[in-house]
Design a protein around this motif. Structure first.
Motif, PDB file in Angstrom:
ATOM      1  N   UNK A 113     -26.567  44.977  39.857  1.00 47.62           N
ATOM      2  CA  UNK A 113     -26.777  45.411  38.476  1.00 47.62           C
ATOM      3  C   UNK A 113     -27.826  46.529  38.434  1.00 47.62           C
ATOM      4  N   UNK A 114     -27.949  47.223  37.315  1.00 50.54           N
ATOM      5  CA  UNK A 114     -29.069  48.167  37.194  1.00 50.54           C
ATOM      6  C   UNK A 114     -30.386  47.373  37.244  1.00 50.54           C
ATOM      7  N   UNK A 115     -31.325  47.836  38.007  1.00 46.79           N
ATOM      8  CA  UNK A 115     -32.597  47.130  38.130  1.00 46.79           C
ATOM      9  C   UNK A 115     -33.609  47.747  37.180  1.00 46.79           C
ATOM     10  N   UNK A 116     -34.428  46.885  36.600  1.00 43.76           N
ATOM     11  CA  UNK A 116     -35.428  47.319  35.618  1.00 43.76           C
ATOM     12  C   UNK A 116     -36.807  47.329  36.275  1.00 43.76           C
ATOM     13  N   UNK A 117     -37.471  48.480  36.253  1.00 41.67           N
ATOM     14  CA  UNK A 117     -38.829  48.607  36.801  1.00 41.67           C
ATOM     15  C   UNK A 117     -39.788  48.800  35.636  1.00 41.67           C
ATOM     16  N   UNK A 118     -40.868  48.021  35.625  1.00 36.61           N
ATOM     17  CA  UNK A 118     -41.914  48.224  34.626  1.00 36.61           C
ATOM     18  C   UNK A 118     -43.163  48.757  35.334  1.00 36.61           C
ATOM     19  N   UNK A 119     -43.938  49.549  34.608  1.00 35.95           N
ATOM     20  CA  UNK A 119     -45.135  50.167  35.168  1.00 35.95           C
ATOM     21  C   UNK A 119     -46.344  49.741  34.342  1.00 35.95           C
ATOM     22  N   UNK A 120     -47.447  49.469  35.028  1.00 35.93           N
ATOM     23  CA  UNK A 120     -48.691  49.136  34.336  1.00 35.93           C
ATOM     24  C   UNK A 120     -49.867  49.765  35.079  1.00 35.93           C
ATOM     25  N   UNK A 121     -50.920  50.046  34.317  1.00 38.95           N
ATOM     26  CA  UNK A 121     -52.126  50.617  34.906  1.00 38.95           C
ATOM     27  C   UNK A 121     -52.383  52.054  34.500  1.00 38.95           C
ATOM     28  N   UNK A 122     -51.615  52.569  33.528  1.00 41.05           N
ATOM     29  CA  UNK A 122     -51.850  53.946  33.071  1.00 41.05           C
ATOM     30  C   UNK A 122     -53.229  54.060  32.427  1.00 41.05           C
ATOM     31  N   UNK A 123     -53.872  55.206  32.614  1.00 40.21           N
ATOM     32  CA  UNK A 123     -55.219  55.453  32.099  1.00 40.21           C
ATOM     33  C   UNK A 123     -55.253  56.704  31.230  1.00 40.21           C
ATOM     34  N   UNK A 124     -56.208  56.750  30.325  1.00 41.26           N
ATOM     35  CA  UNK A 124     -56.486  57.970  29.564  1.00 41.26           C
ATOM     36  C   UNK A 124     -55.305  58.542  28.813  1.00 41.26           C
ATOM     37  N   UNK A 125     -54.445  57.706  28.275  1.00 42.21           N
ATOM     38  CA  UNK A 125     -53.299  58.206  27.521  1.00 42.21           C
ATOM     39  C   UNK A 125     -52.106  58.588  28.377  1.00 42.21           C
ATOM     40  N   UNK A 126     -52.179  58.376  29.691  1.00 46.44           N
ATOM     41  CA  UNK A 126     -51.038  58.668  30.558  1.00 46.44           C
ATOM     42  C   UNK A 126     -49.896  57.703  30.259  1.00 46.44           C
ATOM     43  N   UNK A 127     -48.681  58.135  30.578  1.00 43.43           N
ATOM     44  CA  UNK A 127     -47.503  57.282  30.421  1.00 43.43           C
ATOM     45  C   UNK A 127     -46.522  57.606  31.542  1.00 43.43           C
ATOM     46  N   UNK A 128     -45.301  57.117  31.437  1.00 43.90           N
ATOM     47  CA  UNK A 128     -44.319  57.296  32.519  1.00 43.90           C
ATOM     48  C   UNK A 128     -43.990  58.760  32.807  1.00 43.90           C
ATOM     49  N   UNK A 129     -44.359  59.659  31.936  1.00 42.59           N
ATOM     50  CA  UNK A 129     -44.061  61.082  32.175  1.00 42.59           C
ATOM     51  C   UNK A 129     -44.816  61.630  33.392  1.00 42.59           C
ATOM     52  N   UNK A 130     -45.853  60.934  33.866  1.00 38.47           N
ATOM     53  CA  UNK A 130     -46.603  61.409  35.040  1.00 38.47           C
ATOM     54  C   UNK A 130     -45.913  61.029  36.344  1.00 38.47           C
ATOM     55  N   UNK A 131     -44.851  60.218  36.256  1.00 39.87           N
ATOM     56  CA  UNK A 131     -44.107  59.828  37.454  1.00 39.87           C
ATOM     57  C   UNK A 131     -43.180  60.986  37.811  1.00 39.87           C
ATOM     58  N   UNK A 132     -43.469  61.621  38.925  1.00 42.64           N
ATOM     59  CA  UNK A 132     -42.685  62.795  39.335  1.00 42.64           C
ATOM     60  C   UNK A 132     -41.520  62.429  40.235  1.00 42.64           C
ATOM     61  N   UNK A 154     -40.160  51.205  47.159  1.00 39.49           N
ATOM     62  CA  UNK A 154     -40.905  52.040  48.109  1.00 39.49           C
ATOM     63  C   UNK A 154     -40.881  53.474  47.608  1.00 39.49           C
ATOM     64  N   UNK A 155     -41.765  54.279  48.193  1.00 41.25           N
ATOM     65  CA  UNK A 155     -41.805  55.704  47.862  1.00 41.25           C
ATOM     66  C   UNK A 155     -42.313  55.946  46.449  1.00 41.25           C
ATOM     67  N   UNK A 156     -41.858  57.035  45.890  1.00 42.51           N
ATOM     68  CA  UNK A 156     -42.280  57.402  44.540  1.00 42.51           C
ATOM     69  C   UNK A 156     -43.559  58.214  44.542  1.00 42.51           C
ATOM     70  N   UNK A 157     -43.711  59.016  43.508  1.00 46.56           N
ATOM     71  CA  UNK A 157     -44.925  59.829  43.341  1.00 46.56           C
ATOM     72  C   UNK A 157     -45.293  59.866  41.867  1.00 46.56           C
ATOM     73  N   UNK A 158     -46.589  59.871  41.634  1.00 45.44           N
ATOM     74  CA  UNK A 158     -47.097  59.961  40.269  1.00 45.44           C
ATOM     75  C   UNK A 158     -48.398  60.761  40.291  1.00 45.44           C
ATOM     76  N   UNK A 159     -48.509  61.701  39.388  1.00 41.14           N
ATOM     77  CA  UNK A 159     -49.706  62.532  39.298  1.00 41.14           C
ATOM     78  C   UNK A 159     -50.930  61.651  39.048  1.00 41.14           C
ATOM     79  N   UNK A 160     -51.933  61.736  39.906  1.00 42.48           N
ATOM     80  CA  UNK A 160     -53.215  61.034  39.803  1.00 42.48           C
ATOM     81  C   UNK A 160     -53.159  59.537  40.110  1.00 42.48           C
ATOM     82  N   UNK A 161     -52.037  59.059  40.644  1.00 39.62           N
ATOM     83  CA  UNK A 161     -51.887  57.624  40.916  1.00 39.62           C
ATOM     84  C   UNK A 161     -51.278  57.390  42.293  1.00 39.62           C
ATOM     85  N   UNK A 162     -51.624  56.232  42.874  1.00 37.10           N
ATOM     86  CA  UNK A 162     -50.946  55.692  44.048  1.00 37.10           C
ATOM     87  C   UNK A 162     -50.242  54.423  43.589  1.00 37.10           C
ATOM     88  N   UNK A 163     -49.013  54.231  44.032  1.00 37.84           N
ATOM     89  CA  UNK A 163     -48.256  53.059  43.621  1.00 37.84           C
ATOM     90  C   UNK A 163     -48.686  51.800  44.365  1.00 37.84           C
TER      91      UNK A 163
END
Length: 170
Positions: A113-132, A154-163
């Protein structure tokens, strides 16, 4: 520390004649918090009180440098001895961003099925748009034996964050 040439000091009545040791701000490590750090330096060093103005630093993760104007005052006075431009290096460490894949189920032989990923830990008004680059999902195939399997990220990149990844179950 740095060395700089000094010259005649009329107010103190002597010639330094040569290199003078200058105190430099130590390299600093900050953690990304979504805001630009503000720093200034005050210290006693080699018989001087050194003072800088406030500097607003780059907020993005990485290693940065700038030139800091330091004023050297005679110790225990407000009399300026000299000023110097000093290089300063600092590092902003990426913050942690948690990516968690939700548990899912399917029947044997069906496509995943399609898998759902949730993200937590954004700071300073950041949101999922920082995930490159979105994390990659891996798990059992439709021909895997019946049973429970990890859904791994695994993998993935986000501006100013490590996963940091949290697996689910299929």
């Amino acid at each position: 520390s740095l060395k700089a040439y000094a010259s005649w000091d009329r107010s103190q009545g002597f010639y330094w004649g040569g290199l003078v040791e200058l105190c430099t701000p130590a390299e600093t490590v900050f953690s990304y918090n979504g805001e630009s750090p503000t720093v200034n330096w005050t210290n006693n060093c080699y018989g001087y009180t050194i003072q800088s103005k406030n500097y607003i630093l780059e907020k993005d993760a990485g290693t940065h440098s700038l030139e800091v104007e330091m004023d050297y005052y005679y110790l225990n006075t407000d009399q300026l001895a000299f000023s110097a431009i000093i290089p300063y290096k600092y590092t902003i460490k990426p913050a942690k961003l948690t990516a968690k894949v939700k548990n899912a189920s399917r029947e044997y032989g069906e496509e995943n099925p399609p898998f759902d990923i949730t993200y937590s830990g954004f700071l300073g008004g950041d949101d999922e748009s920082i995930i490159t680059k979105r994390p990659t999902i891996s798990t059992a195939s439709k021909t895997s034996d019946v049973g429970e399997y990890p859904i791994s990220l695994s993998g993935g990149k986000a501006t100013n964050y490590d996963f940091v990844f949290t697996s689910g179950k299929l």
